[in-house]
Design a protein around this motif. Structure first.
Motif, PDB file in Angstrom:
ATOM      1  N   PRO A 286       0.794  -1.074   0.026  1.00 61.97           N
ATOM      2  CA  PRO A 286      -0.027  -0.050  -0.036  1.00 61.97           C
ATOM      3  C   PRO A 286       0.899   1.396  -0.059  1.00 61.97           C
ATOM      4  O   PRO A 286       1.963   1.079   0.459  1.00 61.97           O
ATOM      5  CB  PRO A 286      -0.777  -0.298   1.259  1.00 61.97           C
ATOM      6  N   LEU A 287       0.393   2.322  -0.686  1.00 64.47           N
ATOM      7  CA  LEU A 287       1.101   3.654  -0.690  1.00 64.47           C
ATOM      8  C   LEU A 287       1.951   3.842  -2.059  1.00 64.47           C
ATOM      9  O   LEU A 287       2.584   4.601  -2.080  1.00 64.47           O
ATOM     10  CB  LEU A 287       1.651   3.973   0.359  1.00 64.47           C
ATOM     11  N   LEU A 288       2.194   2.496  -2.432  1.00 64.30           N
ATOM     12  CA  LEU A 288       2.931   2.413  -3.751  1.00 64.30           C
ATOM     13  C   LEU A 288       1.974   2.094  -4.977  1.00 64.30           C
ATOM     14  O   LEU A 288       0.960   1.560  -4.763  1.00 64.30           O
ATOM     15  CB  LEU A 288       4.136   1.401  -3.604  1.00 64.30           C
ATOM     16  N   ALA A 289       2.478   2.575  -6.199  1.00 68.61           N
ATOM     17  CA  ALA A 289       1.678   2.547  -7.329  1.00 68.61           C
ATOM     18  C   ALA A 289       0.996   1.356  -7.706  1.00 68.61           C
ATOM     19  O   ALA A 289      -0.309   1.300  -8.067  1.00 68.61           O
ATOM     20  CB  ALA A 289       2.364   3.160  -8.367  1.00 68.61           C
TER      21      ALA A 289
ATOM     22  N   VAL B  12      -2.437   0.388  -5.828  1.00 70.81           N
ATOM     23  CA  VAL B  12      -3.815   1.262  -6.325  1.00 70.81           C
ATOM     24  C   VAL B  12      -4.570   0.091  -7.439  1.00 70.81           C
ATOM     25  O   VAL B  12      -5.708  -0.330  -7.444  1.00 70.81           O
ATOM     26  CB  VAL B  12      -3.579   2.235  -6.829  1.00 70.81           C
TER      27      VAL B  12
ATOM     28  N   THR C 239       7.249   6.154  -8.039  1.00 66.58           N
ATOM     29  CA  THR C 239       6.280   5.212  -7.729  1.00 66.58           C
ATOM     30  C   THR C 239       5.475   5.628  -6.279  1.00 66.58           C
ATOM     31  O   THR C 239       4.315   5.150  -6.198  1.00 66.58           O
ATOM     32  CB  THR C 239       7.031   3.970  -7.271  1.00 66.58           C
ATOM     33  N   ILE C 240       6.064   6.112  -5.306  1.00 68.33           N
ATOM     34  CA  ILE C 240       5.501   6.547  -4.255  1.00 68.33           C
ATOM     35  C   ILE C 240       4.440   7.927  -4.554  1.00 68.33           C
ATOM     36  O   ILE C 240       3.178   7.935  -4.282  1.00 68.33           O
ATOM     37  CB  ILE C 240       6.559   7.247  -3.054  1.00 68.33           C
ATOM     38  N   LEU C 241       4.812   8.712  -5.520  1.00 67.31           N
ATOM     39  CA  LEU C 241       3.927   9.663  -5.862  1.00 67.31           C
ATOM     40  C   LEU C 241       2.750   9.200  -6.275  1.00 67.31           C
ATOM     41  O   LEU C 241       1.477   9.767  -6.109  1.00 67.31           O
ATOM     42  CB  LEU C 241       4.755  10.752  -7.136  1.00 67.31           C
TER      43      LEU C 241
ATOM     44  N   GLY D  87       1.622   6.414  -5.885  1.00 66.73           N
ATOM     45  CA  GLY D  87       0.668   5.651  -5.071  1.00 66.73           C
ATOM     46  C   GLY D  87       0.082   6.278  -4.095  1.00 66.73           C
ATOM     47  O   GLY D  87      -1.069   6.015  -3.310  1.00 66.73           O
ATOM     48  N   VAL D  88       0.615   7.461  -3.711  1.00 68.32           N
ATOM     49  CA  VAL D  88      -0.149   8.296  -2.697  1.00 68.32           C
ATOM     50  C   VAL D  88      -1.112   9.052  -3.533  1.00 68.32           C
ATOM     51  O   VAL D  88      -2.305   9.548  -2.782  1.00 68.32           O
ATOM     52  CB  VAL D  88       0.847   9.364  -2.076  1.00 68.32           C
ATOM     53  N   MET D  89      -0.835   9.655  -4.455  1.00 71.14           N
ATOM     54  CA  MET D  89      -1.787  10.471  -5.338  1.00 71.14           C
ATOM     55  C   MET D  89      -2.038  10.001  -6.613  1.00 71.14           C
ATOM     56  O   MET D  89      -1.613  10.676  -7.528  1.00 71.14           O
ATOM     57  CB  MET D  89      -1.082  12.059  -5.478  1.00 71.14           C
ATOM     58  N   PRO D  90      -2.721   8.962  -6.521  1.00 73.88           N
ATOM     59  CA  PRO D  90      -2.795   8.217  -7.746  1.00 73.88           C
ATOM     60  C   PRO D  90      -3.810   9.108  -8.830  1.00 73.88           C
ATOM     61  O   PRO D  90      -3.703   8.730 -10.005  1.00 73.88           O
ATOM     62  CB  PRO D  90      -3.524   6.889  -7.562  1.00 73.88           C
TER      63      PRO D  90
END
Lengths: 566, 552
Positions: B432-435, B438, B519-521, B523-526
């Motif tokens: 979770p929180l990674l792309a 989602v 990847t984080i970006l 994941g957090v802001m899909p």
């Protein structure tokens, strides 16, 4: 259309390319024999210059002279043929004194003249410097011999060109046959021109025996046709076929003619001599066999099957259709499978040429399906037009990449290579540009976009599919079984072209992946002229792929000129 | 509107790569060595310029500075663009006789893919900064990028096919020249597999071409009277499919659907057509693998959305079971095979097969959510899998081996590589929180919804649930064996021949960080990417699928 007899006004303009070739032949015969010989008037001391014989000057004894002369004449003939497009096509029929049609100059014959002269010009440019030549200062017998021998080579190329253009122009089956034989006999000699090598002699022998048998069978068919209809004029044969073409005699005669032309396009099962001939001949000659000579055979097939036997000959003529379909499938599959197993690149190209013949036969079958089946009687022949256009386009671009591939091999041949795949090894290291060019030719043969080979394959597939869907009305209750069976020929064709990728890629692999053979690490033999020819092939391969529009229009007008007779 | 696509995004990389290659074509070895670093720099600058352009296109939906710089009067609306309309749509005559145009445009389906390609180009160049034969390697990467973008922006079937096949050539050479031991076999297999499938697709396209009414549609050829224009064809098919009728008739639609899907399923790849992928990946160089997994596989899914699903929705519904089954088999089979791999790169390659199964399942649900999941998976996998392959490449480069367990205690010896590997592995298994998470979550929801709505058996959920466990198992197991086990007491691998254990180079570190950040970006802001994908999917369902197939 303008009608005239031989040597009327305008005859010279209509047949300008052929006349240039004849002049070229005589020039080549005379030029190397000119010297400073003088003729002494008897009983006097007056010497009149008499140029035949004596000590030859620098130009006449230059071993490169015949090649240069021949190339100039071929290019001139090519340009003259092309010029007729610039000023608008002047359709001219040349008749005999009795009013029989002999030669017809129109878009169709002109585009084939372009194919022939283009291929021969490239082959002739590439052959300059090929036959081991001595320097111009060498006055020995060898120097003389080389020069004269080269003259023979180029004269044969010119007679080949003359014969081929007669085939393209002919409006009479007998004339067509004469042209065919003129070209064939010249190519028999050309194939075995390297008489010092065993392969050359053997190839020439095989090619001659098989070829002359095929010609003989064809001639027999011709005589049967004459026996049946009393004429060999296309126009009269067409009428005769329309009336009672279903009699056994003309059908047998047609079958025999198919043998003759089938050999020329190297269709199975008449293709056996082709790999040997291509492998034994020098590469430029093999290239001519695979392109121009094949185009000549296709003209024969088109004339016989479409112009003579096709229109109105309905009920039951489909006998040939099924035979032709089977022949096309056997040819393309056999060619591809045999190419998979051949390690000699020239044999591989020969088999690929067989496979391409199969594709072309499939296209011709499609035209037949449109014209010979009774239910298509009232359908417009747009679809047949598309197929003929595709065929002509294919033959034109074949000159670019298939001849180009042979010319690349011809550079290797100059260092006694080119007969094994291994001799192509490390070409990318030795001369990267040449390797990249060869790879482009291979991809074009395989039909990879955006090269011209792709466009030609696409056009053939489109033509076949168009025929297959010609009596399908698009509606919601269309079923797949409404599609005509020639669609499956297109399917087999794409599957075959997928198989063919394997052996085309292998050439690329060897060039880029393998190390050069021992003794071949150095730079490749020099040869500006052959590289020039290869470069011309490369440019056209790329151009006709990306900018195919104009060439399609040209081919369409040619197809119209042929099919317009229907 | 200025045509920002044809020249800067497609023409520039293709032409500049050819120019660069021609430049070094006949240079001898030492000259090439010298030119190598210059060419690398030129390639990087070109790819960065392309990235800047596509990023501007993205921000042009809100920032006036950006859309004014692009010469636009008003902001681009990617989200509200919907289905059937395109930004930067341009059409030039190419081959008039056949109705072929050079026709480009981007919508919310293709824009994320175009951006992804331009993002991966500089990242790949940086990640493989020290690749050998630089003078020919970097131009090939650029050519690859140009061809890939060409596929995504093409709105003409002929042009689409040309670029579709054109991608094979640079990839063939990348594998052949820079690949591993069996590169010869792998590159041929790759080429022949995908070529065979695409010629069958070509026959399908040509058949479709001639099944249109003569001269009735716009952009028709002057001679054939038919058109290759994709939007025109889509609109025509939409009419034919209306009111429950089958466009072109039932059997014809089914056969054409299968022929087109064959080309795309091989490219995706889906089991049973996947066998070229592990070979190609294992033998391909790092840069080749990154682009292959990152973008080239997505061409298959992109093609499905663009052509067969839009043209033949009835057939898609008819073959729904088979699509779902293929997706499920790819998902499960890929994961099971991963468990048995001892080669790190082969494991990653099979995990790609597994993830492509997710995309296929998303498509097969025929739900807006499932399609959005598939689109987001294409995007997320496009960022994560290049990182996986970059890690594999670094592993191979530094330890001269790909075997899991060849290097133990990596956390001790090379912490940067260990960290990157851990991050990439976690991202790929769907933390979770990674792309990746989602997309997987959305796929699960869509599948649940689909099964419940259509009364299909709940047993279909067993596959994905099993795969969750399997994926965690093979990733954690390989990580444990590589990174954590051993430590101080283990020796560096024998393949290093006693040299000190290196860590990854600065350029590699930089590329890893960039990929990790994105990847984080996402994941957090899909929603950055998901909004426009959602907009496109909803548009597709509202304008095309629901009127034709009914339902919600």
């Amino acid at each position: 259309m303008e009608t005239m007899q031989a040597f009327d006004d305008g005859f010279a303009t209509a047949l300008a390319p052929e006349i240039v070739l004849v002049i070229g032949m005589f020039t080549l015969m005379i030029a190397p024999n000119l010297g400073d010989a003088k003729f002494r008037i008897p009983l006097t001391q007056i010497r009149i210059p008499w140029f035949f014989g004596g000590k030859r000057g620098a130009l006449e004894s230059d071993p490169r002279m015949p090649g240069l002369f021949a190339s100039v004449f071929f290019v001139l003939a090519f340009l003259l043929a092309a010029l007729s497009y610039v000023n608008g096509m002047n359709v001219t029929m040349i008749q005999s004194e009795g009013g029989h049609d002999l030669l017809l100059v129109n878009e169709f014959s002109r585009i084939f003249e372009l194919i022939f002269y283009g291929a021969l010009a490239l082959a002739s440019i590439a052959s300059i410097n090929r036959i081991p030549a001595t320097s111009r200062n060498d006055r020995s017998a060898l120097g003389l011999y080389n020069n004269r021998r080269q003259v023979d080579f180029y004269i044969l190329l010119m007679t080949t060109g003359l014969g081929m253009s007669i085939v393209a122009l002919a409006q009479d089956l007998f004339l067509l046959f004469i042209g065919l034989e003129l070209a064939s006999f010249s190519t028999y000699v050309l194939v075995s021109f390297m008489k010092e090598t065993k392969e050359g002699t053997e190839a020439g022998m095989k090619y001659f025996i098989v070829g002359s048998v095929a010609s003989g069978v064809g001639l027999y068919g011709l005589s049967l046709l004459y026996l049946w209809s009393g004429s060999l004029q296309f126009t009269e044969l067409t009428i005769a076929f329309a009336e009672n073409g279903m009699e056994p005699l003309p059908l047998i005669a047609l079958g025999m003619l198919l043998v003759g032309f089938g050999f020329k396009v190297s269709a199975a099962p008449f293709h056996f001599a082709a790999p040997d001939a291509y492998a034994g001949a020098t590469s430029p000659v093999a290239g001519v066999l695979a392109t121009a000579s094949k185009a000549m055979g296709v003209i024969g097939l088109l004339r016989i099957l479409l112009v003579v036997a096709s229109p109105e000959a309905t009920d039951g003529a489909a006998v040939w259709l099924v035979a032709l379909a089977v022949l096309s499938v056997v040819t393309m599959t056999w060619g591809n499978l045999a190419a998979l197993g051949s390690t000699n690149p020239k044999r591989m190209l020969a088999y690929s040429s067989v496979a391409h013949a199969g594709y072309m036969l499939a296209a011709i079958t499609a035209i037949g399906a449109l014209n010979w089946e009774p239910e298509h009687l009232n359908v417009s022949n747009d679809a047949a037009l598309a197929v003929v256009t595709a065929l002509i386009f294919h033959l034109v671009v074949l000159v670019c990449f298939k001849l180009g591939a042979f010319l690349v091999l011809s550079i290797l041949e100059s260092e006694k290579g080119g007969h094994t795949l291994a001799s192509l090894g490390g070409l990318a290291k030795r001369e990267p540009f040449l390797a990249a060019t060869m790879f482009i030719f291979m991809m074009s043969l395989a039909g990879v976009p955006p090269l011209s080979g792709f466009v030609s394959k696409l056009l053939v597939i489109m033509g076949i599919v168009k025929v297959a869907l010609v009596d399908v009305t698009v509606s919601g209750n269309l079923t797949f079984s409404d599609v005509h069976w020639v669609w499956y020929l297109a399917l087999l064709m794409v599957i075959n072209s997928a198989i063919s990728v394997f052996y085309y890629l292998r050439v690329g692999l060897v060039m880029f992946f393998h190390e050069p053979e021992a003794g071949r690490e150095g730079p490749l033999p020099q040869g500006k002229s052959v590289r020039l020819a290869i470069f011309a092939c490369l440019l056209t391969t790329l151009y006709f792929g990306v900018g195919a529009g104009q060439l399609i229009a040209l081919c369409e007008s040619a197809a119209n000129a042929l099919v317009g007779a229907w | 509107m200025i045509d920002w696509i044809s020249i800067p995004l497609v023409g520039l990389p293709l032409v500049s790569s050819l120019v660069l290659l021609a430049f070094v074509a006949n240079a001898d070895g030492s000259t090439r060595e010298r030119l190598g670093s210059t060419i690398r720099m030129v390639s990087l600058v070109i790819s960065l310029a392309m990235l800047a352009l596509t990023t501007m296109m993205f921000f042009a939906q809100s920032q006036s500075l950006m859309y004014e710089a692009l010469g636009l009067d008003k902001a681009l609306d990617w989200t509200g663009l919907g289905f059937g309309s395109f930004n930067f749509e341009f059409r030039y005559m190419w081959i008039e006789a056949l109705g072929i145009h050079w026709s480009v445009g981007v919508d919310a389906l293709s824009f994320p893919m175009v951006w992804l390609t331009t993002f991966l180009l500089p990242v790949t160049i940086v990640a493989t900064w020290n690749e050998k034969y630089a003078a020919t390697y970097f131009p090939l990467i650029l050519m690859m990028g140009g061809a890939l973008i060409g596929v995504f922006v093409a709105l003409d079937l002929f042009m689409f096919y040309v670029f579709w096949e054109l991608t094979l050539i640079p990839m063939f050479f990348l594998i052949l020249k820079w690949g591993g031991k069996d590169r010869k076999y792998a590159s041929q297999k790759f080429f022949i597999y995908t070529f065979t499938a695409s010629v069958v697709m070509l026959l399908g396209l040509v058949t479709l071409y001639f099944l249109q009414p003569d001269q009735a549609l716009s952009y028709s050829g002057s001679w054939t009277g038919r058109t290759f224009d994709i939007p025109t064809l889509t609109a025509h098919a939409q009419q034919g499919n209306a009111d429950g009728a089958w466009f072109l008739g039932e059997s014809m639609q089914k056969i054409l659907f299968v022929m087109l899907m064959l080309g795309f399923l091989v490219k995706l790849p889906s089991v049973p057509f996947h066998t070229w992928l592990p070979d190609a990946h294992v033998q391909a160089p790092t840069g080749g693998s990154m682009l292959l997994a990152g973008v080239m596989l997505k061409m298959g899914a992109y093609g499905m959305f663009r052509l067969p699903l839009a043209f033949f929705p009835h057939a898609a519904e008819h073959f729904q079971f088979w699509l779902l089954a293929l997706g499920m088999i790819s998902l499960v089979w890929g994961a099971i095979v991963c468990l048995g791999q001892t080669n790190l790169k082969k494991m990653v390659a099979y995990s790609s097969v597994s993830h492509m199964g997710v995309i296929l399942i998303g498509i097969a649900t025929m739900q807006p959510l499932g399609w959005a999941a598939a689109l987001f998976m294409m995007f997320a996998h496009g960022i994560i899998s290049p990182m996986l392959f970059a890690v594999c490449g670094a592993f191979k480069h530094h330890y001269h081996s790909m075997e899991i367990g060849a290097m133990r205690g990596m956390a001790q010896h090379s912490p940067w590589l260990a960290t990157s590997m851990m991050f990439a592995w976690m991202a790929s298994l769907g933390l979770p929180l990674l792309a990746g998470f989602v997309a997987e979550l959305m796929m699960f929801l869509a599948l649940w919804h689909f099964l419940a709505a259509n009364d299909w058996s709940v047993l279909w959920m067993v596959g994905p649930a099993l795969v969750l466990a399997l994926t965690a198992a093979y990733y954690l197991w390989s990580m444990q064996r590589t990174i954590f086990e051993g430590g101080k007491e283990t020796q560096p691998p024998a393949t290093l021949h006693g040299e000190p254990v290196p860590d990854i180079a600065d350029s590699e570190k930089f590329a890893m960080i960039i990929m990790a950040v994105f990847t984080i970006l996402f994941g957090v802001m899909p929603w950055i990417a998901l909004d426009m994908m959602n907009g496109w999917t909803v548009g597709f369902f509202e304008t095309l699928l629901i009127p034709i197939l009914g339902g919600a």
